[in-house]
Design a protein around this motif. Structure first.
Motif, PDB file in Angstrom:
ATOM      1  N   MET A  10      -6.121 -12.340  -8.724  1.00  0.00           N
ATOM      2  CA  MET A  10      -6.616 -11.560  -7.588  1.00  0.00           C
ATOM      3  C   MET A  10      -7.664 -12.340  -6.813  1.00  0.00           C
ATOM      4  N   PHE A  11      -8.568 -12.973  -7.541  1.00  0.00           N
ATOM      5  CA  PHE A  11      -9.642 -13.752  -6.930  1.00  0.00           C
ATOM      6  C   PHE A  11      -9.083 -14.886  -6.059  1.00  0.00           C
ATOM      7  N   THR A  12      -8.153 -15.675  -6.601  1.00  0.00           N
ATOM      8  CA  THR A  12      -7.612 -16.803  -5.837  1.00  0.00           C
ATOM      9  C   THR A  12      -6.728 -16.338  -4.688  1.00  0.00           C
ATOM     10  N   THR A  13      -6.093 -15.191  -4.845  1.00  0.00           N
ATOM     11  CA  THR A  13      -5.279 -14.658  -3.749  1.00  0.00           C
ATOM     12  C   THR A  13      -6.148 -14.262  -2.559  1.00  0.00           C
ATOM     13  N   ILE A  14      -7.317 -13.683  -2.828  1.00  0.00           N
ATOM     14  CA  ILE A  14      -8.243 -13.344  -1.744  1.00  0.00           C
ATOM     15  C   ILE A  14      -8.689 -14.609  -1.029  1.00  0.00           C
ATOM     16  N   VAL A  15      -8.973 -15.663  -1.812  1.00  0.00           N
ATOM     17  CA  VAL A  15      -9.378 -16.937  -1.204  1.00  0.00           C
ATOM     18  C   VAL A  15      -8.259 -17.467  -0.316  1.00  0.00           C
ATOM     19  N   ASP A  16      -7.020 -17.428  -0.806  1.00  0.00           N
ATOM     20  CA  ASP A  16      -5.884 -17.941  -0.033  1.00  0.00           C
ATOM     21  C   ASP A  16      -5.652 -17.130   1.232  1.00  0.00           C
ATOM     22  N   CYS A  17      -5.777 -15.811   1.126  1.00  0.00           N
ATOM     23  CA  CYS A  17      -5.462 -14.928   2.261  1.00  0.00           C
ATOM     24  C   CYS A  17      -6.610 -14.800   3.254  1.00  0.00           C
ATOM     25  N   SER A  19      -8.842 -12.513   3.471  1.00  0.00           N
ATOM     26  CA  SER A  19      -9.366 -11.157   3.657  1.00  0.00           C
ATOM     27  C   SER A  19      -8.857 -10.255   2.548  1.00  0.00           C
ATOM     28  N   LEU A  20      -9.592  -9.191   2.301  1.00  0.00           N
ATOM     29  CA  LEU A  20      -9.225  -8.243   1.247  1.00  0.00           C
ATOM     30  C   LEU A  20      -7.929  -7.523   1.598  1.00  0.00           C
ATOM     31  N   GLY A  21      -7.774  -7.168   2.872  1.00  0.00           N
ATOM     32  CA  GLY A  21      -6.586  -6.430   3.283  1.00  0.00           C
ATOM     33  C   GLY A  21      -5.309  -7.241   3.106  1.00  0.00           C
ATOM     34  N   ARG A  22      -5.324  -8.496   3.574  1.00  0.00           N
ATOM     35  CA  ARG A  22      -4.129  -9.340   3.436  1.00  0.00           C
ATOM     36  C   ARG A  22      -3.827  -9.641   1.974  1.00  0.00           C
ATOM     37  N   ALA A  23      -4.882  -9.843   1.187  1.00  0.00           N
ATOM     38  CA  ALA A  23      -4.677 -10.107  -0.236  1.00  0.00           C
ATOM     39  C   ALA A  23      -4.080  -8.892  -0.936  1.00  0.00           C
ATOM     40  N   ALA A  24      -4.561  -7.711  -0.601  1.00  0.00           N
ATOM     41  CA  ALA A  24      -4.033  -6.486  -1.212  1.00  0.00           C
ATOM     42  C   ALA A  24      -2.555  -6.335  -0.883  1.00  0.00           C
ATOM     43  N   SER A  25      -2.181  -6.623   0.370  1.00  0.00           N
ATOM     44  CA  SER A  25      -0.777  -6.539   0.766  1.00  0.00           C
ATOM     45  C   SER A  25       0.074  -7.544  -0.001  1.00  0.00           C
ATOM     46  N   THR A  26      -0.435  -8.756  -0.162  1.00  0.00           N
ATOM     47  CA  THR A  26       0.291  -9.797  -0.902  1.00  0.00           C
ATOM     48  C   THR A  26       0.498  -9.396  -2.354  1.00  0.00           C
ATOM     49  N   LEU A  27      -0.514  -8.787  -2.943  1.00  0.00           N
ATOM     50  CA  LEU A  27      -0.464  -8.419  -4.362  1.00  0.00           C
ATOM     51  C   LEU A  27       0.229  -7.085  -4.611  1.00  0.00           C
ATOM     52  N   GLY A  28       0.507  -6.329  -3.542  1.00  0.00           N
ATOM     53  CA  GLY A  28       1.131  -5.015  -3.705  1.00  0.00           C
ATOM     54  C   GLY A  28       0.167  -3.971  -4.218  1.00  0.00           C
ATOM     55  N   LEU A  29      -1.118  -4.121  -3.850  1.00  0.00           N
ATOM     56  CA  LEU A  29      -2.151  -3.179  -4.280  1.00  0.00           C
ATOM     57  C   LEU A  29      -2.758  -2.491  -3.065  1.00  0.00           C
ATOM     58  N   THR A  30      -3.454  -1.398  -3.312  1.00  0.00           N
ATOM     59  CA  THR A  30      -4.243  -0.812  -2.240  1.00  0.00           C
ATOM     60  C   THR A  30      -5.540  -1.600  -2.120  1.00  0.00           C
ATOM     61  N   GLN A  31      -6.131  -1.564  -0.943  1.00  0.00           N
ATOM     62  CA  GLN A  31      -7.371  -2.311  -0.735  1.00  0.00           C
ATOM     63  C   GLN A  31      -8.499  -1.797  -1.629  1.00  0.00           C
ATOM     64  N   PRO A  32      -8.660  -0.477  -1.797  1.00  0.00           N
ATOM     65  CA  PRO A  32      -9.716   0.006  -2.707  1.00  0.00           C
ATOM     66  C   PRO A  32      -9.502  -0.465  -4.146  1.00  0.00           C
ATOM     67  N   ALA A  33      -8.243  -0.485  -4.602  1.00  0.00           N
ATOM     68  CA  ALA A  33      -7.977  -0.926  -5.977  1.00  0.00           C
ATOM     69  C   ALA A  33      -8.351  -2.395  -6.158  1.00  0.00           C
ATOM     70  N   LEU A  34      -8.022  -3.232  -5.178  1.00  0.00           N
ATOM     71  CA  LEU A  34      -8.367  -4.650  -5.267  1.00  0.00           C
ATOM     72  C   LEU A  34      -9.878  -4.830  -5.198  1.00  0.00           C
ATOM     73  N   SER A  35     -10.538  -4.060  -4.331  1.00  0.00           N
ATOM     74  CA  SER A  35     -11.995  -4.155  -4.211  1.00  0.00           C
ATOM     75  C   SER A  35     -12.670  -3.798  -5.534  1.00  0.00           C
ATOM     76  N   ARG A  36     -12.173  -2.762  -6.218  1.00  0.00           N
ATOM     77  CA  ARG A  36     -12.758  -2.376  -7.516  1.00  0.00           C
ATOM     78  C   ARG A  36     -12.548  -3.483  -8.553  1.00  0.00           C
ATOM     79  N   ALA A  37     -11.350  -4.096  -8.545  1.00  0.00           N
ATOM     80  CA  ALA A  37     -11.059  -5.157  -9.510  1.00  0.00           C
ATOM     81  C   ALA A  37     -11.987  -6.354  -9.304  1.00  0.00           C
TER      82      ALA A  37
END
Length: 305
Positions: A10-17, A19-37
């Protein structure tokens, strides 16, 4: 302090993307769920990993320090999974290797052929390039083994001491080149000829320059510089040029009577070829299989007296 691979992914995906929103979409998660993780990961680390801005996420100094370790741990886990899958017959292992042209021409094809006979489920990703490109490939994990003439080791790249061998380079000309009619040919006699060579910064250029300097002979003017081995050979065979080339590079043309080395008095130009790897991490099993075959092959290459 311990991290899960899922958190690091999750951490490296945010770096690659970015932003939190684009990373959440890439990972198939909601933005709040990724933010909590990520907050849980930051709690484990004991410091924020990102500075949150309206335009995206920017790494803090702690985040910058964690990133290369996170990427390395993920790659090691992927290599381990790939090896286990290959052992169970679920997936093919991958040999990722890079080599300079002369090794890619002779030693590497033989080694790969032998490995694939023994391990037919393996596949190969092979790259040819100069040392700088090979070193970059090692550091980015594009390749796991680099085969080159350079002996420059760094904090991140080390030579494999028991996998090195010697070959020899020569001044090469066509079979009917006028210099072949000259008795007692000297290195100085080549200075008046049209030369073609790979550019400055490549291994053949450096080796030739060192050899001429050791012999006390000025470095010749190079009429055509190119990275294309095909063009160099064509200029030698068809247009009367001469070049500097290691023996494996022209063995087929020599066998066909097209070109060969010029017999120059006193010229002896050995060079050492070496296998390199990253210092950190475990060498993947497919790379180990290739390395074992290279050791076997190169141990049989005789040294000249």
């Amino acid at each position: 302090m311990s991290f899960s691979l899922q958190q690091l992914h999750m951490f490296t995906t945010i770096v690659d993307c970015g932003s939190l929103g684009r990373a959440a979409s890439t990972l198939g998660l909601t933005q709040p769920a990724l933010s909590r993780a990520i907050k849980r990961l930051e709690s484990t680390v004991g410091s924020p990993l990102f500075e949150r801005h309206a335009k995206g996420m920017q790494l803090t100094a702690i985040g910058e320090a964690l990133l290369p370790h996170a990427m390395s741990l993920q790659r090691d886990a992927e290599n381990a999974q790939e090896e286990l899958d290959a052992m169970r017959g679920l997936k093919k292992g991958v040999i990722k290797v890079g080599a300079v042209a002369s090794i890619a021409t002779l030693v590497l094809p033989v080694a790969l052929g032998n490995v694939l006979k023994k391990w037919p489920n393996l596949r190969v990703e092979a790259h040819e390039g100069v040392w700088d490109k090979l070193a970059e490939g090692l550091l980015t994990h594009e390749i796991d083994i680099a085969l080159a003439t350079s002996d420059v080791q760094t904090d991140e790249i080390s030579a494999i001491a028991d996998c090195r061998w010697t070959d020899y380079s020569h001044v090469v000309a066509s079979a009917n080149h006028p210099l072949r009619r000259k008795r007692q040919l000297r290195l100085e006699d080549t200075l008046s000829q049209q030369w073609t060579l790979t550019p400055e910064g490549t291994s053949p250029y450096a080796h030739m320059k060192s050899t001429f300097a050791t012999a006390g002979v000025p470095f010749p003017e190079i009429a055509v510089q190119t990275r294309s081995v095909t063009l160099i050979k064509s200029l030698v065979a068809r247009s009367g040029f001469i070049t500097w080339m290691s023996e494996p590079m022209y063995d087929m043309e020599k066998a066909a009577g097209i070109m060969d080395r010029l017999k120059i008095d006193g010229l002896e130009a050995p060079r050492t070829l070496t296998a390199f790897r990253r210092r950190d991490g475990i060498l993947p099993a497919p790379a180990v299989k290739l390395l074992d075959e290279l050791r076997h092959l190169t141990s049989g290459i005789p040294e000249r007296a």
